[in-house]
Design an enzyme around this catalytic site. Structure first.
Site, PDB file in Angstrom:
ATOM      1  N   ASP A 295      25.755 -10.651  44.765  1.00 14.78           N
ATOM      2  CA  ASP A 295      24.588 -11.263  45.471  1.00 14.78           C
ATOM      3  C   ASP A 295      23.749 -11.568  44.327  1.00 14.78           C
ATOM      4  OD1 ASP A 295      23.292 -11.957  48.143  1.00 14.78           O
ATOM      5  OD2 ASP A 295      21.935 -11.608  46.927  1.00 14.78           O
TER       6      ASP A 295
ATOM      7  N   TYR B   2      16.394 -15.371  40.894  1.00 14.17           N
ATOM      8  CA  TYR B   2      16.460 -14.015  40.111  1.00 14.17           C
ATOM      9  C   TYR B   2      16.441 -14.124  38.533  1.00 14.17           C
ATOM     10  CZ  TYR B   2      17.990 -12.324  44.922  1.00 14.17           C
ATOM     11  OH  TYR B   2      18.124 -12.004  46.137  1.00 14.17           O
TER      12      TYR B   2
ATOM     13  N   LYS C  31      21.599 -18.546  45.861  1.00  8.46           N
ATOM     14  CA  LYS C  31      20.758 -19.399  46.722  1.00  8.46           C
ATOM     15  C   LYS C  31      19.866 -20.300  46.015  1.00  8.46           C
ATOM     16  CE  LYS C  31      20.333 -14.699  48.105  1.00  8.46           C
ATOM     17  NZ  LYS C  31      20.333 -13.763  47.122  1.00  8.46           N
TER      18      LYS C  31
ATOM     19  N   HIS D 122      17.037 -19.782  50.408  1.00 11.92           N
ATOM     20  CA  HIS D 122      16.526 -18.568  49.962  1.00 11.92           C
ATOM     21  C   HIS D 122      15.434 -18.133  51.010  1.00 11.92           C
ATOM     22  CE1 HIS D 122      16.118 -15.736  46.408  1.00 11.92           C
ATOM     23  NE2 HIS D 122      15.730 -14.982  47.555  1.00 11.92           N
TER      24      HIS D 122
END
Ligand code: A2P
Length: 273
Positions: free
Chosen positions: A48, A53, A78, A111
């Site tokens: 994931d 990120y 996302k 997200h």
């Protein structure tokens, strides 16, 4: 291989491994690459990540270098939470796919229902517009399933009312003492799988004495009880770690918390230390 290959079935009919390797807060570069590669070598088949990120590049490289067939790995990324329009959603998806170096993702999520800078703001129209883009990406086959993250009941209701595809998942912060019963119930009633991020409360539950008591009883660590708990609540569990020892430990959760202890854990509040 046991628990790492156990799956749920999404409302699309596809299967999703019950445990995924969470990569939030793992920096791009060696850390994300090594952790993801180690997780894959240890048997994890579900990764994931997210555009924000910043580690899609290293995560993608680890997937390629693992030598594991792409179709054996379930990969999620996302759409950044501040993207609340149709065109930009496509652009961001292209960027993610390119950065990951893959032809498709298994799951693509909005997200959050609001940009992080305006948490709680009303972006209903923007979410509906972004969702239309995700539906088209899904139909193109480049995201095998689409879903949402951090959505409350009203956010999810807007998608159900205005979309043509029911989200496959709602990924939310979910751990012992913080289980958001209303959105969990609502999602599950609509066949939307709950994915639990931060199942260890980003580490803040690890010294909790009440959970420790249960862990001692089963001869497991607090982390293992926390992960097992999320699984027994019917959610996907997404523990994150950069330590090999923890990555292994978090997958060694093939035990059963009995009904009485589950009830006790369900009743705990404010478990963050
Ligand atoms: P680290 O990344 O340094 O290995 P969450 O999954 O809820 O986001 O929690 C992640 C946090 O918990 C990270 O700080 C991670 O440390 C830590 N952690 C993950 N697994 C374990 C474990 N089995 N035992 C102790 N700490 C853990």
């Amino acid at each position: 291989m046991g628990i790492l290959t156990d799956t749920y079935t999404l409302n699309t009919g596809a299967t999703i491994p019950k445990i995924g390797f969470g990569t939030w807060q793992i920096p791009n570069g060696d850390e994300a690459y090594n952790a993801t590669l180690f997780a894959l070598k240890s048997g994890y088949r579900h990764i994931d990540t997210a555009r924000v990120y910043g580690n899609e590049e290293s995560v993608g490289k680890a997937i390629r270098d693992s030598g594991i067939a792409r179709e054996e790995i379930f990969l999620t990324t996302k759409l950044p939470a501040d993207v609340k329009n149709y065109e930009e959603a496509f652009e961001k998806f292209e960027t993610s796919i390119k950065t990951l170096g893959v032809d498709y993702v298994d799951l693509y999520l909005i997200h959050a229902p609001w940009p992080w800078s305006d948490r709680g703001g009303d972006y209903t129209e923007g979410n509906i517009a972004a969702w239309k883009a995700l539906e088209e990406i899904n139909k193109s086959g480049r995201a095998k399933a689409v879903g949402v993250s951090n959505f409350a009941v009203k956010d999810l209701q807007a998608i159900l009312d205005n979309g043509t595809i029911v989200p496959a998942v709602n990924q939310i912060r979910f751990f012992i003492g913080s289980t958001e019963e209303d959105i969990t119930q609502f999602s599950q009633d609509h066949d939307i799988l709950i994915e639990a991020y931060s199942p260890l409360a980003t580490g803040r539950i690890l010294n909790n004495p009440e959970v420790k008591k249960i862990a001692d009883k089963y001869g497991k660590t607090v982390a293992q009880v926390c992960i097992r708990y999320t699984l027994q609540r019917g959610t996907v569990s997404l523990p994150k770690s950069t330590h090999e020892e923890y990555i292994l430990q978090n997958a060694a959760v093939d035990f059963e918390i009995d009904a009485e202890d589950m009830e006790y854990l369900n009743g705990l509040q404010d478990t963050e230390v």
